[in-house]
Design a protein around this motif. Sequence first.
Motif, PDB file in Angstrom:
ATOM      1  N   PRO A 197      50.253  31.124  46.642  1.00  0.00           N
ATOM      2  CA  PRO A 197      49.764  31.156  45.258  1.00  0.00           C
ATOM      3  C   PRO A 197      48.570  32.112  45.084  1.00  0.00           C
ATOM      4  CG  PRO A 197      50.157  28.893  45.953  1.00  0.00           C
ATOM      5  CD  PRO A 197      50.335  29.754  47.170  1.00  0.00           C
ATOM      6  N   LEU A 198      47.703  32.157  46.101  1.00  0.00           N
ATOM      7  CA  LEU A 198      46.532  33.025  45.992  1.00  0.00           C
ATOM      8  C   LEU A 198      46.943  34.497  45.906  1.00  0.00           C
ATOM      9  CD1 LEU A 198      43.407  33.010  45.993  1.00  0.00           C
ATOM     10  CD2 LEU A 198      43.519  33.498  48.446  1.00  0.00           C
ATOM     11  N   TYR A 199      47.949  34.860  46.678  1.00  0.00           N
ATOM     12  CA  TYR A 199      48.460  36.228  46.668  1.00  0.00           C
ATOM     13  C   TYR A 199      48.994  36.567  45.277  1.00  0.00           C
ATOM     14  CZ  TYR A 199      51.416  40.192  47.996  1.00  0.00           C
ATOM     15  OH  TYR A 199      52.013  41.432  48.082  1.00  0.00           O
ATOM     16  N   GLU A 200      49.710  35.607  44.681  1.00  0.00           N
ATOM     17  CA  GLU A 200      50.246  35.826  43.336  1.00  0.00           C
ATOM     18  C   GLU A 200      49.126  36.002  42.326  1.00  0.00           C
ATOM     19  OE1 GLU A 200      53.355  36.525  42.480  1.00  0.00           O
ATOM     20  OE2 GLU A 200      53.653  36.470  44.651  1.00  0.00           O
ATOM     21  N   ARG A 201      48.073  35.198  42.499  1.00  0.00           N
ATOM     22  CA  ARG A 201      46.922  35.319  41.583  1.00  0.00           C
ATOM     23  C   ARG A 201      46.276  36.693  41.725  1.00  0.00           C
ATOM     24  NH1 ARG A 201      43.820  30.131  43.247  1.00  0.00           N
ATOM     25  NH2 ARG A 201      45.777  29.096  43.746  1.00  0.00           N
ATOM     26  N   LEU A 202      46.221  37.176  42.947  1.00  0.00           N
ATOM     27  CA  LEU A 202      45.654  38.509  43.183  1.00  0.00           C
ATOM     28  C   LEU A 202      46.520  39.569  42.513  1.00  0.00           C
ATOM     29  CD1 LEU A 202      43.526  40.231  44.847  1.00  0.00           C
ATOM     30  CD2 LEU A 202      45.330  40.450  46.574  1.00  0.00           C
ATOM     31  N   ARG A 203      47.828  39.414  42.679  1.00  0.00           N
ATOM     32  CA  ARG A 203      48.767  40.390  42.141  1.00  0.00           C
ATOM     33  C   ARG A 203      48.686  40.427  40.616  1.00  0.00           C
ATOM     34  NH1 ARG A 203      54.020  41.010  41.385  1.00  0.00           N
ATOM     35  NH2 ARG A 203      54.235  38.783  41.189  1.00  0.00           N
ATOM     36  N   ARG A 204      48.519  39.261  40.016  1.00  0.00           N
ATOM     37  CA  ARG A 204      48.424  39.187  38.557  1.00  0.00           C
ATOM     38  C   ARG A 204      47.036  39.557  38.053  1.00  0.00           C
ATOM     39  NH1 ARG A 204      51.490  34.221  39.192  1.00  0.00           N
ATOM     40  NH2 ARG A 204      49.543  33.077  39.002  1.00  0.00           N
ATOM     41  N   GLY A 205      46.126  39.837  38.973  1.00  0.00           N
ATOM     42  CA  GLY A 205      44.784  40.243  38.565  1.00  0.00           C
ATOM     43  C   GLY A 205      43.891  39.076  38.180  1.00  0.00           C
ATOM     44  N   GLU A 206      44.298  37.844  38.529  1.00  0.00           N
ATOM     45  CA  GLU A 206      43.482  36.686  38.151  1.00  0.00           C
ATOM     46  C   GLU A 206      42.314  36.469  39.107  1.00  0.00           C
ATOM     47  OE1 GLU A 206      47.531  34.610  36.530  1.00  0.00           O
ATOM     48  OE2 GLU A 206      46.296  33.479  37.937  1.00  0.00           O
ATOM     49  N   VAL A 207      42.439  36.987  40.328  1.00  0.00           N
ATOM     50  CA  VAL A 207      41.294  36.973  41.239  1.00  0.00           C
ATOM     51  C   VAL A 207      41.059  38.393  41.742  1.00  0.00           C
ATOM     52  CG1 VAL A 207      41.619  34.603  42.047  1.00  0.00           C
ATOM     53  CG2 VAL A 207      42.713  36.477  43.271  1.00  0.00           C
ATOM     54  N   THR A 208      39.835  38.654  42.127  1.00  0.00           N
ATOM     55  CA  THR A 208      39.494  39.962  42.663  1.00  0.00           C
ATOM     56  C   THR A 208      39.147  39.786  44.136  1.00  0.00           C
ATOM     57  OG1 THR A 208      38.534  40.438  40.526  1.00  0.00           O
ATOM     58  CG2 THR A 208      38.031  41.998  42.293  1.00  0.00           C
ATOM     59  N   ALA A 209      39.818  40.531  44.987  1.00  0.00           N
ATOM     60  CA  ALA A 209      39.532  40.440  46.415  1.00  0.00           C
ATOM     61  C   ALA A 209      38.172  41.069  46.693  1.00  0.00           C
ATOM     62  CB  ALA A 209      40.623  41.159  47.207  1.00  0.00           C
ATOM     63  N   ALA A 210      37.503  40.542  47.707  1.00  0.00           N
ATOM     64  CA  ALA A 210      36.228  41.135  48.122  1.00  0.00           C
ATOM     65  C   ALA A 210      36.493  42.558  48.578  1.00  0.00           C
ATOM     66  CB  ALA A 210      35.648  40.326  49.274  1.00  0.00           C
ATOM     67  N   ASP A 211      35.591  43.475  48.287  1.00  0.00           N
ATOM     68  CA  ASP A 211      35.883  44.839  48.698  1.00  0.00           C
ATOM     69  C   ASP A 211      35.652  44.986  50.202  1.00  0.00           C
ATOM     70  OD1 ASP A 211      33.526  46.243  49.468  1.00  0.00           O
ATOM     71  OD2 ASP A 211      33.114  46.842  47.455  1.00  0.00           O
ATOM     72  N   GLU A 212      36.283  46.022  50.729  1.00  0.00           N
ATOM     73  CA  GLU A 212      36.360  46.183  52.178  1.00  0.00           C
ATOM     74  C   GLU A 212      34.969  46.259  52.806  1.00  0.00           C
ATOM     75  OE1 GLU A 212      39.233  49.244  53.335  1.00  0.00           O
ATOM     76  OE2 GLU A 212      37.859  49.759  54.942  1.00  0.00           O
ATOM     77  N   ASP A 213      34.068  46.955  52.132  1.00  0.00           N
ATOM     78  CA  ASP A 213      32.723  47.107  52.687  1.00  0.00           C
ATOM     79  C   ASP A 213      31.986  45.773  52.727  1.00  0.00           C
ATOM     80  OD1 ASP A 213      32.932  49.802  53.229  1.00  0.00           O
ATOM     81  OD2 ASP A 213      32.310  50.380  51.210  1.00  0.00           O
TER      82      ASP A 213
END
Lengths: 383, 600
Positions: A197-213
Motif C-alpha cells: 500500500p505504501l508503494y501505491e501511495r508513493l506512486r499516486r503522489g500521496e506520500v513523498t519519499a525522503a530524498d537520497e541525500d
Amino acid sequence: MRAGLYVHVPFCPRKCGYCDFYSLVPDSSMTGPLVDALVAELNQVADAAAIHVETIFVGGGTPTSLPCEDLMRLMRTLGDIAGRDRVVEFTVEANPGTLDIQRAEILRSHGVTRVSIGAQSFDADELERLDRIHRPDQIALSAEIVRQTGFEHFSLDLIFGIPGQTPVSWQRSLESAIGLGPDHLACYGLTYEPGTPLYERLRRGEVTAADEDLEASLYEQGIAYLARVGFEQYEISNFARPGARCLHNLLYWQNQPTVGVGPSAVSYVAGTRRRNVPDWAEYVRRVRAELSPVSESETLGERARAGETAMLMLRLVEGIDRGRFRTATGFDPHELFGGVIEQHVATGLLEKDGERIALTTRGRLVADRVMADFLLPESKEGG
Amino acid sequence: MFDRTLIRNFSIIAHIDHGKSTLADRILVATNAVAQRDMRAQFLDDMDLEREMGITIKANRATVFREFEGREYMLNLIDTPGHVDFHYEVSRAMAACEGVLLLVDASQGVQAQTVANAYLAIEAGLEIIPVINKIDLPTARPEDVALELEHVVGIPADQAVFTSAKTGVGLPELFKAIIERVPPPSGDVDAPLQALVYDAKPDVHRGVICHVRVREGRLNRGDRILLMAARRTYQVGEIGKFCPRPRMVDEIAAGEVGYIVAGIKTLHDVNIGDTITLDEPRADQALPGYKPPQRMVFCDFYPGPMTEAPELRSALEKLWLNDSSFSFDPVHSDALSFGFRCGFLGLLHMKIIQERLERESDIDVVQTAPTVNYEILLKSGQVVTIDSPSDLPDGSTVEEIREPVIAASLIVPADCIGAIMKIADDRRGQYQRTEYLSPERVMLTYRFPLAETIFDFYDRLKAATRGYGTMDYEFVGYEAGRLVKLDILVNGTPVDALSIIVHRDKAERRGRALIRRLRTEIERHLFDVPLQAAIGNRVIARETIKALRKNVTAKCYGGDVTRKRKLLEKQKEGKRRMKMVGQVTIPQEAFMAVLDPGDD
C-alpha cells in the motif's frame, strides 16, 4: 548438516503499509489449523536425522499475536527441538502491543533466548504513517516486560527515511531505543516495495519519499551515533554490542544452510532454495494431506551461486572471508572477481587484504551497485 | 472509346482537417461508386496510421461517372495529402490533373496550406475551383471566406461553390462546376504513347502497381512498354482503373488515369515521374518529370534494446519499397555503434516513418535528435554537404558553413502579431512582409533557418495564437551563417551524437540548456560526472552530476535472497542496454536533449 531453522507465522493484528512479507489479519478459526500444520512440518524436520538445528528464529507476521494456547503448542515443539539439538540462539519476533507478561513467560519457559521487537520509530506521527498499531509508550512497556522476564538478548528494529522524518526525530528514536537497553539494533532504510500500500501511495503522489541525500545522511547519523554508544555495525542494517550479533541471520549472509517452516518460508539446503506456498490455507491443506508445501525451487549453477554468495557476504562489515568463501563455493574470490575487485578498490568502494574483501564505509552506501558487479550470469555455466 | 471531351481529371487540395477526405467519400457515394452502407469513414485513406493520425499520407484515386445534361462524364478524382511535409506528393498528384478543388473550411477560413496549395496549382496551370466546405456548421461564414480567398490568392469570390460534404448540400453545384470549368484533357489518342507514372505501390503478388496518367496515345494490355528514364522494357499484363476498387480494362488512352501491372519487381526499378512509352513506336521525348524529393530533416535510427541491426535494415528496406521519399544509409557513431542515417521530407514525415517502422516490423528504434544538412565551403574552394554535425570537417579547413533557409507563411489572428514576432526573433527569423486577409487575420512571411524550426516551433506557434495559427514553408536555399559546432563532453570525453551546429550568438544558451537537460537524463554514477559544452577548446558551460549517495538494499534475509539477486541482475541488464561512453552510461532520452532550444 548444521542449519538454521526459521518459522513463519503469517498473522498480524493489522497489515503495515510498507510490509511485503506474506501476512494477513486472521480470524479466530485460522490460528489453530495453522499451528497444527507448523507443528506437523516441524516434526518432519526434527525427524530428518541429517539436520542438526543450530539456531531458531520465529518471525512473521507477528508470532506474539497468536492466542496463548496456539503459541504454547508451537513453543512446546520448538522447545523440544532446541533442547534436543542444543540450539545456541532462539529468537522470537514480537511487536509492541502484542507482547504481554503471559506470552513472554511462554517464550522464556520454552527456551527462547532472544526477543526482537519491531519498534520502528518513537515518533507517534511517524508510526502512524507506517500504519503501526502501537504508540511510542508501548515500546517501553514491551521492553520492560522483556527485561523482567529475563531473556539473554534483546533487539529493537528501527526505520529511517520515513516520510516527514528529520535528523532530529531520528536522533530521538535512536536515543530512546538505546535508553531501553537492547544489546542489538537493526536500522532499516524505508523501502517502497512494489505491491505494498505504501508503494501505491508513493506512486499516486500521496506520500513523498525522503530524498537520497537525506536518507544517506540519516544512515550515516545512525552509524556514527551507535558507534559512540558501543554498538558495532556488523551488517548493512545491523548493529550489536560485542557478543550480541544475531547468529541466525549471520547464516543467511554467509549463504549457509537454513530450513524454513510455514507458509512462504524459504529453505536453502544443499544448494537448492525452496519456497513454501505463500498461502496459509493451501499450506495447511498440503501439510494435512502430507504433500510437500514447496511451491518454488531454484538451484543455481556453481558460478551463479558463487556470485550470490559474494552478494550476501558483502553485506557483512567483515566482507568476503576468502577461506570461508572458498569452502562455501569452491572458488577463490580473487580468481573469480579479480577485475571487479580491483576496479572498486581503485575507486575506494571496496577494501581488501590477504583474507578479506569488504565494502568501505562509502561503498556500503552504494552497496547494490557494487554487488551487482559480482553477480555472474547463469548462461556462462559450463554444462 | 470514351469521348475525351467528357473526361475531367481533378484533385482536391486543402489545409489539414478542412474536410477533404469527407468530400472525397461524398463524391464516391453521390456517383454510386460506393454504396452508403459500405462506406467506411474516409474510404480513400487506406492505411491505419492515416486513419489514426487523421491525415492522408499517400495519394489515392478513384474513377467515377456522373450524368450531366444528358451526357455521362468520367470524373477522375486524385486525392492528395494535406500536410506541409508533402508538397512533393501534392505536386505529383497535380501533374495528373487539369483542375483542382481548393477546399476551405467555412469557419476556419484560409490557412497556410490553403495558400501554399493554391500557389502550387497556379504554378501548374490548373483550373482552380474554390470550394467553401462545412457550411452546415453554426460558425460558418462562407461569404467572408470566399473574400479572403479572393484577397490572398486572387480567385474571384463569386466563383466559389458552397458545400457541406457531411450533409451533401452543394454537391450538384460542385459537379456542375467540375464538369463546366475543369477543361477536358488535351492529347492525341493516335500520337505515340506518353504516360506519366505519378505513383507506384508494391503488391506482394503482382509486383509494382504503377499509377499512370496517359498524356498522349493509347496503352493496351499486352503492350511492350519502355520506362524512358530507367531504359527498361516490360510487358503490360494488366490495365485497370480504381472505381475505387480496381477494375480491369483493356485500354487507357490520352486523358485517362489508371494503373498498370507489368512485372516490375520492386520500387527500386521504377522512378516516380518516369514516362512510359511503347517499345515501338517510341515517343521522341519524355514528359517533364517531377522534382526529386528533397530531404530536409535528418536523424539516425539505431536498433533499440530488443532489436538487432540487420532486423532494422530489413525493416527500413521494406518500408522504403512503400515510400521511397525517405533515404537511409549505414552510419557508425562512436557512442551509439551501428545504425542508419535517414533523410526525410520534414518532421512529420520522420515521425510517420518511425511509427510505421515500429508498427509494421515490430522492432524498437532509437532515434537521435533531428538535424538539417549543411553546405560546407572549404578553404580549398570545394563544397561538401554534411547531414550530421559530427561530419563537420576540421575547423581550420572550413571557410564558411551554409545552412538551409526556408520561406515560411504564417497565417495568424491579427492580435497575435506581437507574439509571433517574438517567436520569430528567438528563432533568427527575417521578417519579409505582412498581408491582411481580413481586418482580423493576417499572413506574415518570414525567412527562417530550417534548423530553428524543427523543434517545438509549430507548438509555440499554436500556443501563441490560441491554436489558430497555421504555417506552410518552402525551401529557399543555403545561406552562410555565423555557425559553430558545439561539442558536448561527458566525463571529459566528447560524445559525437550529442554535438550540434548552432548560431554563434545562441551557442551559450543552447549549450547551457543542453547540459541542464543532460544532467536530469543521465543517472547518478558512483563518481561525479562532469558535463561540458565547448566550442573548439573553449568550454562555455559546465555542470556536474553528483555521485550517487545511497543505493543499498536494507533487508536481505533468507526469504529475500532470490528476489534481491534478481533485482540486481535486472538493474545490471538494464545498464547493458544503455550506451556506454567511457565509464558513463547514457540513456537514449539523453540523445534527444540536443533538441532543447533553450528558449526562455
